[in-house]
Design a protein around this motif. Sequence first.
Motif, short mmCIF file in Angstrom:
data_model
loop_
_atom_site.label_atom_id
_atom_site.label_comp_id
_atom_site.label_asym_id
_atom_site.label_seq_id
_atom_site.Cartn_x
_atom_site.Cartn_y
_atom_site.Cartn_z
N ALA A 25 -1.55 -40.25 56.01
CA ALA A 25 -1.80 -41.34 55.07
C ALA A 25 -1.88 -42.68 55.80
O ALA A 25 -2.75 -43.51 55.51
CB ALA A 25 -0.71 -41.39 54.01
N GLY A 26 -1.01 -42.89 56.78
CA GLY A 26 -1.06 -44.13 57.56
C GLY A 26 -2.34 -44.25 58.36
O GLY A 26 -2.93 -45.33 58.46
N TYR A 27 -2.81 -43.13 58.93
CA TYR A 27 -4.06 -43.15 59.68
C TYR A 27 -5.22 -43.54 58.78
O TYR A 27 -6.05 -44.39 59.14
CB TYR A 27 -4.30 -41.78 60.31
N PHE A 28 -5.32 -42.92 57.61
CA PHE A 28 -6.44 -43.23 56.72
C PHE A 28 -6.34 -44.64 56.15
O PHE A 28 -7.36 -45.30 55.96
CB PHE A 28 -6.56 -42.20 55.61
N LEU A 29 -5.14 -45.11 55.88
CA LEU A 29 -4.99 -46.50 55.43
C LEU A 29 -5.46 -47.46 56.51
O LEU A 29 -6.15 -48.43 56.23
CB LEU A 29 -3.54 -46.79 55.06
N TRP A 30 -5.10 -47.18 57.76
CA TRP A 30 -5.51 -48.05 58.86
C TRP A 30 -7.02 -48.04 59.06
O TRP A 30 -7.65 -49.07 59.19
CB TRP A 30 -4.80 -47.65 60.15
#
Length: 81
Positions: A25-30
């Motif tokens: 989720a953090g990767y896609f948010l970034w």
Amino acid sequence: MQRSGFRDFLFSRTGIATLGFLAIAGYFLWTEHRAHLFGWLPFLLLLACPLMHLFHHGGHGSHGHKHGGHAADDKGAGDRP
């Protein structure tokens, strides 16, 4: 101990799945919002100038000047001895 309970959770199946989900989720948010964040960067730099002026100088009026008037022997900021 509280710490061992948290460590046990992290290395359990549920903890590893939760960490994996948070990483994805953090990767896609970034990656999806990076363009929006970098688009605001110039405005954040412009906003930083007045904020640093206010917070680093302690607000207006406290630039080393005496409060309550100047004496006759005080020299201005541009005067040289």
